[in-house]
Design an enzyme around this catalytic site. Structure first.
Site, PDB file in Angstrom:
ATOM      1  N   ALA A  53       0.805  -1.243   0.000  1.00  0.00           N
ATOM      2  CA  ALA A  53       0.000   0.000   0.000  1.00  0.00           C
ATOM      3  C   ALA A  53       0.827   1.277   0.000  1.00  0.00           C
ATOM      4  CB  ALA A  53      -0.981   0.028   1.169  1.00  0.00           C
ATOM      5  N   ALA A  54       2.154   1.168  -0.129  1.00  0.00           N
ATOM      6  CA  ALA A  54       2.968   2.386  -0.167  1.00  0.00           C
ATOM      7  C   ALA A  54       2.626   3.226  -1.392  1.00  0.00           C
ATOM      8  CB  ALA A  54       4.448   2.031  -0.168  1.00  0.00           C
ATOM      9  N   GLY A  55       2.539   2.579  -2.566  1.00  0.00           N
ATOM     10  CA  GLY A  55       2.185   3.316  -3.778  1.00  0.00           C
ATOM     11  C   GLY A  55       0.793   3.903  -3.713  1.00  0.00           C
ATOM     12  N   ASP A  56      -0.142   3.168  -3.125  1.00  0.00           N
ATOM     13  CA  ASP A  56      -1.514   3.668  -2.992  1.00  0.00           C
ATOM     14  C   ASP A  56      -1.568   4.847  -2.022  1.00  0.00           C
ATOM     15  OD1 ASP A  56      -2.344   1.630  -4.694  1.00  0.00           O
ATOM     16  OD2 ASP A  56      -2.657   0.233  -3.029  1.00  0.00           O
TER      17      ASP A  56
END
Length: 310
Positions: free
Chosen positions: A253-256
């Protein structure tokens, strides 16, 4: 599929104040396991931890924007199963409005995530993410998006939904953000209707055929290109923005988080450059925690990390 909305009085800038943030994307139930090493072909190994949580790039981006201070609406699909109920309950509890989510037959989308050495491998099953009514979804976009809204979309849904959704959002006057993940070749129409594209290095390579992300930015036909570089930070407009100090535990979820916080910052009138600094702070917190939506920080946590980094 995810629709995020934020609305405030418009301001005369490239990315003016908005009232609603809308994100079009996927809703998944994540099944996560950790292991000391990845198995080779035909091998069974023991995992070291197992947990489940609500995820999906679209839903994660909605939660990230909501936690960062944006008013968000989710547009998408879930199945008539327990996973769908868990996902909707979780997303709603974070404050995201789910009134536009369609319930379909069959299964809710799912993701199997294997975490090894602070990195992850993910297998997606689309389920309801590719089974809900496209025409109904497009009508919701057309009837609800207002000028100066922000519309974000990614590729865990059929490309025709992405292409037509972006086209309608642009016609309605929204600022559009595309997260091209999972990466595939994109049509000219998708790129023409995208104001900001945010690939990682691998996605930029798949889009352009070059491993040099700086050259990729020269090839991609979008006005604003932000390439996320993992532990190295991100690249925008000829400059590398270093990642913030952090000890990674789980990069899920880092990119999100980056996309959602970017949209929330732009909705408050920040420039892309200012927004990137907050996105980097948010990501540095997300990767210190396990899970997807539960790992995403609040606006207060992001602001605190931002001040610490100054």
């Amino acid at each position: 599929l995810l629709l995020l909305m934020i609305r405030r009085p418009p301001r005369s800038t490239l990315f003016p104040y908005t009232t609603l943030f809308r994100s079009l994307g996927s809703i998944n139930y994540d099944i996560v396991t950790t292991c000391k090493r990845l198995p080779v072909q035909g091998e069974t190994i023991n995992g070291s931890e197992f947990f489940c949580n609500s995820g999906g790039k679209g839903a994660n981006q909605a939660v990230a924007a909501q936690k960062a201070g944006a008013v968000t609406f989710l547009l998408g699909g879930v199945g008539n199963d327990d996973f769908g109920k868990v996902c909707l309950d979780t997303i709603s509890n974070y404050g995201v409005n789910t009134k536009f989510v369609q319930k379909t037959g069959g299964n809710t989308g799912s993701a199997v995530i294997i975490i090894n050495n602070n990195d992850n491998r993910i297998i997606i099953n689309s389920g309801a993410n590719s089974a809900f009514d496209k025409e109904k979804m497009l009508s919701v976009i057309k009837d609800n998006i207002k000028p100066n809204d922000i519309f974000a979309v990614q590729l865990e849904i059929p490309l025709s939904y992405v292409e037509e959704g972006l086209e309608i959002a642009k016609m309605c006057g929204a600022t559009t953000i595309l997260n091209p993940a999972p990466a595939v070749k994109l049509s000219d129409k998708i790129l023409e209707n995208t104001d900001i594209i945010v690939p990682n290095e691998t996605e930029a390579m798949i889009l352009t055929g070059t491993e040099n992300y700086k050259k990729a930015c020269e090839i991609i036909n979008v006005n604003n290109i932000i390439v996320t570089l993992g532990a190295k930070g991100c690249y925008y407009n000829g400059k590398v923005y270093p990642a913030k100090n952090s000890t990674p535990l789980d990069t899920t979820a880092a990119g999100d988080t980056f996309i959602g916080v970017l949209a929330a910052c732009l909705s408050k009138g920040k420039s892309i450059e200012e927004s990137i600094e907050y996105c980097q702070c948010a990501c540095s917190i997300t990767i210190e925690r396990k899970g997807a939506q539960i790992s995403i920080p609040t606006a207060e946590e992001i602001e605190m990390r931002f001040k610490e980094e100054k």
